[in-house]
Scaffold this active site. Structure first.
Site, PDB file in Angstrom:
ATOM      1  CD  GLU A  11      51.363  48.531   7.063  1.00 17.93           C
ATOM      2  OE1 GLU A  11      51.874  48.980   8.028  1.00 17.93           O
ATOM      3  OE2 GLU A  11      51.747  48.482   5.846  1.00 17.93           O
ATOM      4  CG  HIS A  61      49.198  52.014   9.466  1.00 17.40           C
ATOM      5  ND1 HIS A  61      47.858  52.857  10.060  1.00 17.40           N
ATOM      6  CD2 HIS A  61      49.578  51.751  10.722  1.00 17.40           C
ATOM      7  CE1 HIS A  61      47.797  52.653  11.494  1.00 17.40           C
ATOM      8  NE2 HIS A  61      48.920  51.801  11.788  1.00 17.40           N
ATOM      9  CG  HIS A 156      54.458  51.821   4.702  1.00 14.60           C
ATOM     10  ND1 HIS A 156      55.736  50.953   4.722  1.00 14.60           N
ATOM     11  CD2 HIS A 156      55.324  53.126   4.831  1.00 14.60           C
ATOM     12  CE1 HIS A 156      56.644  51.635   4.600  1.00 14.60           C
ATOM     13  NE2 HIS A 156      56.424  52.746   4.645  1.00 14.60           N
ATOM     14  CG  ASP A 161      54.003  47.842   1.523  1.00 14.23           C
ATOM     15  OD1 ASP A 161      53.894  48.650   0.627  1.00 14.23           O
ATOM     16  OD2 ASP A 161      53.996  48.059   2.823  1.00 14.23           O
TER      17      ASP A 161
END
Length: 245
Positions: A11, A61, A156, A161
């Site tokens: 991220e 995020h 996210h 992920d």
């Protein structure tokens, strides 16, 4: 020799590395011979990027500057990270994005490029586009397509992920192991297969109507626009015969 895959995700503070954005979270999940390793064999670190996130990235995020303020800089975790991924095959969704950021961070420290440390980098987004041309191939879309549960993914996050990507990758590559297995049937199996084939009804072939052909070509035209290239099917279609002189 065991196949070691590392599913990796980052991220960042923004979309464009060229704008001075930095990595603020990194996760790497290990898989050996198509089996996920125990959680203590995964790597997950938050990083103080030394700058605020762009608004759009923050909405994705949710990692605030305040939360990241006491986290280590990338320089403090780089040795641990490189040792963890060394010699593996990296599996990344939209690899150019993450590789671009990793190479920027490594370059600032004079540590070369990520490709110097791993066997190869595999981009699952490219794999998905090859398998599903013209379809949505985001990680969310692939989870839905392969029935991977993503109900726990509200924002996210690099670690979740990676875990989702590992499941998607397993689904996308299902059956590849069969290339390593001898499937030669026994005489009894071959005889049974032949008997089943002899009992099948004759194959019915229906010629397409003019309307069917028009719809078919309209669909291929749409694929050409999406892919910005001639559709493969068109290369397989017979060329029209040249008019007689």
């Amino acid at each position: 020799m065991a196949q070691r895959l590392i599913f990796l995700d980052t991220e960042t503070t923004g979309l464009r590395v060229e704008d001075g954005n930095r990595i603020l979270e990194i996760a790497a999940v290990e898989m050996i011979d198509r089996k996920l390793s125990a959680p203590d064999r995964h790597l997950h670190r938050y990083i103080n990027p030394g700058r605020d996130s762009e608004e759009g990235a923050l909405n994705v995020h949710g990692l605030t500057t305040q939360f990241l303020a006491d986290k280590p800089k990338f320089a403090a975790i780089v040795d641990e990270f490189l040792e963890f991924v060394r010699g593996s095959e990296l599996i990344i969704h939209n690899a150019p994005f993450d590789v671009g950021y990793l190479n920027m961070e490594l370059g600032l420290l004079g540590r070369g490029k990520i490709e110097d440390y791993v066997e190869r980098v595999t981009d699952t987004l490219k794999m998905a586009k090859d398998l599903w041309p013209g379809k949505r191939n985001s990680l969310d879309a692939l989870c839905d397509r392969y029935e991977v549960d993503r109900s726990g993914r509200t924002l996210h996050g690099a670690l979740i992920d990676c875990e989702l990507l590992a499941e998607v990758y397993m689904a996308m590559t299902r059956g590849q192991d069969s290339l390593l297995i001898d499937f030669e049937p026994t005489k009894e199996e071959a005889a049974a297969n032949a008997a089943r084939r002899s009992m099948r009804a004759p194959l019915m072939i229906t010629q397409p109507s003019a309307e069917d052909l028009a719809l078919h070509h309209a669909y291929l035209d749409e694929l050409d626009k999406i892919n910005k290239a001639d559709c493969l099917w068109r290369t397989l279609e017979p060329k029209p015969a040249a008019p007689e002189a």
